[in-house]
Scaffold this motif. Structure first.
Motif, PDB file in Angstrom:
ATOM      1  N   TYR A 233       0.940  -1.341   0.169  1.00  0.00           N
ATOM      2  CA  TYR A 233       0.098   0.030  -0.115  1.00  0.00           C
ATOM      3  C   TYR A 233       0.783   1.182  -0.016  1.00  0.00           C
ATOM      4  O   TYR A 233       0.673   2.209  -0.772  1.00  0.00           O
ATOM      5  CB  TYR A 233      -0.936   0.017   1.280  1.00  0.00           C
TER       6      TYR A 233
ATOM      7  N   LEU B 222       2.254   2.094  -3.242  1.00  0.00           N
ATOM      8  CA  LEU B 222       1.096   2.852  -4.097  1.00  0.00           C
ATOM      9  C   LEU B 222       1.147   4.379  -3.745  1.00  0.00           C
ATOM     10  O   LEU B 222       1.087   5.282  -4.433  1.00  0.00           O
ATOM     11  CB  LEU B 222      -0.214   2.172  -4.141  1.00  0.00           C
TER      12      LEU B 222
ATOM     13  N   SER C  49       3.922   6.159  -4.739  1.00  0.00           N
ATOM     14  CA  SER C  49       3.852   6.588  -6.036  1.00  0.00           C
ATOM     15  C   SER C  49       2.825   7.882  -6.544  1.00  0.00           C
ATOM     16  O   SER C  49       2.963   8.204  -7.581  1.00  0.00           O
ATOM     17  CB  SER C  49       3.496   5.349  -6.842  1.00  0.00           C
ATOM     18  N   GLY C  50       2.360   8.358  -5.533  1.00  0.00           N
ATOM     19  CA  GLY C  50       1.278   9.531  -5.503  1.00  0.00           C
ATOM     20  C   GLY C  50       0.065   9.357  -5.882  1.00  0.00           C
ATOM     21  O   GLY C  50      -0.727  10.264  -6.138  1.00  0.00           O
ATOM     22  N   TYR C  51      -0.331   8.068  -5.839  1.00  0.00           N
ATOM     23  CA  TYR C  51      -1.877   7.773  -5.857  1.00  0.00           C
ATOM     24  C   TYR C  51      -2.848   8.116  -4.861  1.00  0.00           C
ATOM     25  O   TYR C  51      -2.434   7.946  -3.608  1.00  0.00           O
ATOM     26  CB  TYR C  51      -2.028   6.214  -6.175  1.00  0.00           C
TER      27      TYR C  51
ATOM     28  N   GLN D 177      -5.828   8.323  -9.164  1.00  0.00           N
ATOM     29  CA  GLN D 177      -5.359   9.614  -9.565  1.00  0.00           C
ATOM     30  C   GLN D 177      -4.137  10.059  -8.987  1.00  0.00           C
ATOM     31  O   GLN D 177      -4.041   9.716  -7.844  1.00  0.00           O
ATOM     32  CB  GLN D 177      -6.483  10.650  -9.270  1.00  0.00           C
ATOM     33  N   LEU D 178      -3.330  10.599  -9.769  1.00  0.00           N
ATOM     34  CA  LEU D 178      -1.853  10.955  -9.125  1.00  0.00           C
ATOM     35  C   LEU D 178      -1.998  12.159  -8.278  1.00  0.00           C
ATOM     36  O   LEU D 178      -1.179  12.405  -7.139  1.00  0.00           O
ATOM     37  CB  LEU D 178      -1.050  11.100 -10.111  1.00  0.00           C
TER      38      LEU D 178
END
Lengths: 256, 650
Positions: free
Chosen positions: A51, A54, A57-59, B490-491
């Motif tokens: 988690y 993710l 990663s910027g989500y 969404q980033l």
């Protein structure tokens, strides 16, 4: 109404970016599902890592933070758990599960100070705030403004609609619009506010001054939600829910 | 004189000691008469005391002491009286005492004395006295044959030992006659099993003692047994010698850890009051102690202890003496690991359990109190709450603990009660599973598990509507599971409020409104310009009609001008109102204009123009200015008329 606003919101806001994201979506969803499987298998440390990967990663998805919070809670990492739940709630104030689990996580914070109970109108305001998402308020603002403009134009230019009921209706819609606009501004200011933080270290000494040598005043427990008042030389001046203030090293807290 | 003074002093001391010693003896109001001696075994040169005790007798008389055949009476008879009340019961004692000195060694029986109590002649018990040769008291245990001596402490046995003979070592005497002992009922126990430790002060000396250090009992949970206050001495025989025994501390100990634990010593500070011979001021003694004198007499006659005690100037000496109890080691075994049930929670002893709900017929509005009472013997004060597993439809609170320990029970026994409050959240039939409680029984070396019956509850729906939140959502304190399924990835969540689109969309209606307004204004403008155009057209009509007249005006043809102007006006009216020229007259035109609602002013101007033209035909002025004026008048009238008629049409 809300559904319509949501739909509009999606169309308006995401239309531009969605095309590019569609491509990326599939592998991310796979990773998320894989992490969920790890969680189901009670491999909480691995799930939390997945988690977190993710998240790093910027989500930005409320349920991603929510699941990460659950994994951290299972690992007894109160600080990251509280942080994740708070983050999920910030992304989606209507996430009931996150609110529930945040409450449970808060119980684990050692000598946690209960925030002062809210007054009735503050509670009303929070309920009101949760009617729409931050973007929902902005979209609603525009929709209401359009309705107002159409009504005004009809009133003004079409003699048939030159009627007192229409005028009164317009007054009502104007009030509505101002309400939406105010809430949009407020919600925006809250969403961009970075003055709250979560204590991430197990026990951090809060100092009297922004200096490692200064006297310890009290201890901030992992998971406590603090208000950042000031920052200087690697230290942040924080305020606890019960009003105590002091300086804490910046690395012991994480801004929401 | 001197002697009586000493006696009084002695009596005083005796009384004090007797008071202490008889505290333990509480008898009913029946009168008794018995004999006690300070010591059954005496050396030949040792004086001892014999007491004849008359208890609870009102009417006494005719006391006859026995014949002390083999003893010299050094002192007596001395009388003393004591009375005490314990728990509302009075005990009165009248003691007649003698101090005797054996004449020879051997075993003797002193017969009882006789007395008349309430008219009856009563005899006290006889006593056996063993007289040994040596001055050193034989420590080999002498079978102690007199039960009454056991039961009753010799009123003044310590008194006798308080005499410090000149050839006695003080420390040895103290060591022999004053010490602290620790009695432990068990030294090899399991963790949590009870031990009772008793700290006792043994004394044969008059002392003033204070406990300066009480044992801390590290590694134990302790529970003191209450001791009577003021302390009441008992008598115990040590090697055949009666000792007065004071219990300093009696404690129930529960070892909290395994291993070898030590009971640390208790310390007692004593001020021992010994009666020592006053050597310094006794010149006579000094003379008699002179070896030459002794040789001459074959021993000083004053060697007799009687003289030591009585005639020699007696002195009291308070000797401080500190004693410590020995350290006792307790071996604590860990509880066996094999076969330890999961529900074991540290209870050691023998217990019974009773589980009772306060009611079983309840609604969701009520709370149930489940009482778990554990009764028995063992470390009851250390019991942990047995685990209560309730289904999730109940809300459980931490138990309330109440103890009912039997006061001064040894081993510790009593009841510990756990009160669980549980709240049903849902109506329906539910069952509280059995409560399990496990304890370790040291007697049988085994774990034993007690289990209650499951409790069936039929819960009715209460009046208060169940909080919907609780009914629909999982329990308030239950963690909710993770969210699965597709998410919108969404980033960055763009904040619509901050985007340019928000402001464009907000401005759009304003722009639309502005455009519409502008368009409307434009339309209005064109609309108002049309009337202007019409006026222009009317003017155009007038100019066209008066085209010829204008030429004549320019050429200066006076007559032709007026003729043409008149004809143009009449022609215009004929054309406009569709009236044939032949029918035209001022009256007809006037009527027609009136029906057309033409302004009166225009009508009058029209007629003024026509009149002007007619007058000019017959009386020509031949002035260019007048002609020009007329021409303009004509244009004006036709234009006005045209405009008025157009307006009327609109």
């Amino acid at each position: 109404m809300r559904q319509v606003i949501r739909k509009w919101g999606l169309i308006c806001v995401l239309a531009l970016s969605s095309l590019a994201q569609l491509k990326a979506q599939a592998p991310v969803q796979q990773q998320f599902d894989a992490a969920n499987v790890l969680f189901r298998e009670q491999k909480y440390a691995e799930a939390a890592n997945a988690y977190q990967h993710l998240i790093d990663s910027g989500y930005q998805a409320d349920n991603l933070y929510y699941n990460a919070g659950n994994a951290y809670l299972k690992l007894n990492k109160t600080g990251p758990a509280v942080y994740s739940f708070e983050k999920a709630l910030k992304l989606n104030p209507n996430n009931q599960a996150a609110a529930n689990n945040l409450q449970i996580a808060s119980l684990r914070i050692k000598d946690n100070v209960d925030p002062l109970p809210l007054l009735f109108f503050q509670e009303w305001f929070i309920t009101l705030e949760k009617i729409h998402s931050p973007n929902g308020w902005a979209i609603g603002c525009i929709v209401v403004f359009w309705i107002l403009a159409i009504a005004f134009m009809l009133y003004r230019f079409v003699p048939r609609f030159h009627h007192k009921f229409i005028r009164w209706g317009m007054y009502g819609i104007t009030v509505f619009f101002l309400g939406y606009l105010t809430m949009s501004i407020y919600v925006y200011s809250v969403a961009t506010d970075d003055s709250t933080a979560i204590v991430m270290q197990t026990s951090s000494k809060v100092k009297e001054a922004p200096d490692a040598k200064s006297r310890d005043m009290f201890e901030a427990r992992e998971g406590m939600k603090v208000e950042i008042l000031d920052t200087a030389a690697g230290f942040s001046k924080i305020q606890l829910a019960d009003g105590k203030t002091g300086w804490i090293p910046v690395q012991s807290i994480k801004v929401l | 004189m001197m002697k009586s003074l000493v006696c009084i002093r002695k009596h005083f001391l005796l009384t004090l000691l007797a008071c202490l010693s008889v505290i333990a003896n509480v008898y009913a109001q029946t009168s008794r008469f018995f004999t006690t001696v300070s010591s059954n075994t005496v050396a030949q040169d040792q004086p001892f005391q014999i007491n004849f005790v008359i208890e609870n007798a009102k009417d006494v008389g005719d006391f006859r002491p026995p014949d002390f055949k083999y003893f010299n009476v050094l002192q007596g008879p001395n009388q003393m009286q004591s009375s005490q009340w314990v728990n509302g019961q009075g005990t009165e004692q009248l003691i007649v005492s003698y101090v005797l000195m054996p004449k020879q060694n051997g075993s003797f029986t002193i017969a009882g004395a006789s007395i008349r109590i309430n008219g009856n002649q009563v005899k006290s018990n006889p006593v056996n006295i063993e007289v040994t040769k040596t001055t050193v008291r034989p420590q080999s245990s002498q079978p102690y044959s007199q039960p009454q001596q056991h039961a009753r402490p010799g009123g003044s046995n310590s008194d006798v030992d308080a005499f410090l003979k000149s050839n006695e070592d003080v420390n040895a005497k103290l060591k022999k006659n004053l010490f602290v002992r620790v009695d432990v009922d068990k030294t090899n126990v399991y963790e949590g099993e009870q031990i009772t430790a008793t700290y006792k002060l043994f004394t044969r000396l008059p002392t003033n003692s204070a406990v300066t250090k009480v044992p801390a009992f590290k590694g134990f949970s302790t529970r003191d047994i209450e001791l009577p206050n003021p302390p009441q001495p008992t008598t115990e025989m040590v090697n055949g010698v009666p000792f007065r025994v004071f219990t300093i501390r009696k404690t129930m100990l529960f070892p909290l850890q395994s291993g070898t634990l030590e009971l640390d010593p208790a310390e007692v500070d004593n001020q021992v009051r010994l009666i020592v011979p006053g050597n310094k001021n006794n010149r006579m003694r000094d003379v008699f102690d002179d070896p030459a004198f002794k040789d001459a007499w074959g021993g000083s006659p004053f060697d007799d202890p009687f003289f030591d005690d009585v005639f020699a100037r007696q002195e009291y000496q308070d000797i401080p003496y500190k004693i410590q109890s020995p350290v006792v080691k307790i071996n604590v075994k860990p509880l066996p690991i094999a076969g330890k049930p999961a529900s074991f929670n540290g209870a050691v002893g023998r217990f019974e359990m009773k589980v009772t709900p306060n009611k079983t017929d309840i609604t969701t509005d009520d709370a149930i109190t489940l009482k778990v009472a554990i009764t028995g013997q063992g470390n009851i004060n250390l019991l942990n709450a047995p685990k209560l597993e309730v289904p999730s439809v109940f809300e459980k609170y931490d138990p309330k603990v109440a103890d009912q320990l039997n006061p001064n029970s040894n081993p510790l026994s009593g009841t510990r009660e756990f009160e669980y409050v549980i709240m049903p959240l849902e109506a329906g039939k539910h069952e509280i599973p059995p409560v399990e409680f496990t304890y370790f029984d040291p007697a049988s070396n085994a774990y034993k598990t007690l289990s209650s019956d499951p409790i069936k509850l039929d819960i009715a729906q209460g009046k208060k509507s169940v909080k919907t939140k609780l009914a629909t959502a999982p329990g308030r304190n239950e963690l909710q599971g993770i969210a699965v399924g597709p998410q919108s990835w969404q980033l960055r969540i763009p904040l619509f409020f901050a985007s340019v689109w928000f402001w464009l969309l907000l401005l759009l209606p304003v722009v639309v409104f502005a455009g519409l307004s502008w368009y409307n204004k434009r339309k209005d403008y064109w609309k108002s310009n049309a009337s202007l155009l019409k006026h222009k057209q009317a003017n155009k009509v007038a100019l066209k009609r008066l085209e010829l007249a204008a030429r004549y005006l320019k050429e200066g043809k006076d007559k032709a001008f007026y003729e043409e102007t008149s004809r143009a006006v009449w022609g215009y009216i004929s054309h406009k109102f569709h009236i044939p020229m032949a029918n035209l007259s001022k009256q007809v035109v006037q009527d027609r204009l009136a029906t057309e609602n033409i302004n009166q002013q225009i009508t009058s101007e029209l007629f003024a123009l026509i009149d002007n033209c007619e007058i000019a035909l017959y009386a020509p002025s031949n002035s260019h200015d007048v002609r020009k004026n007329t021409y303009e008048q004509a244009i004006q009238v036709i234009s006005d008329l045209e405009g008025a008629l157009k307006k009327e049409a609109a």
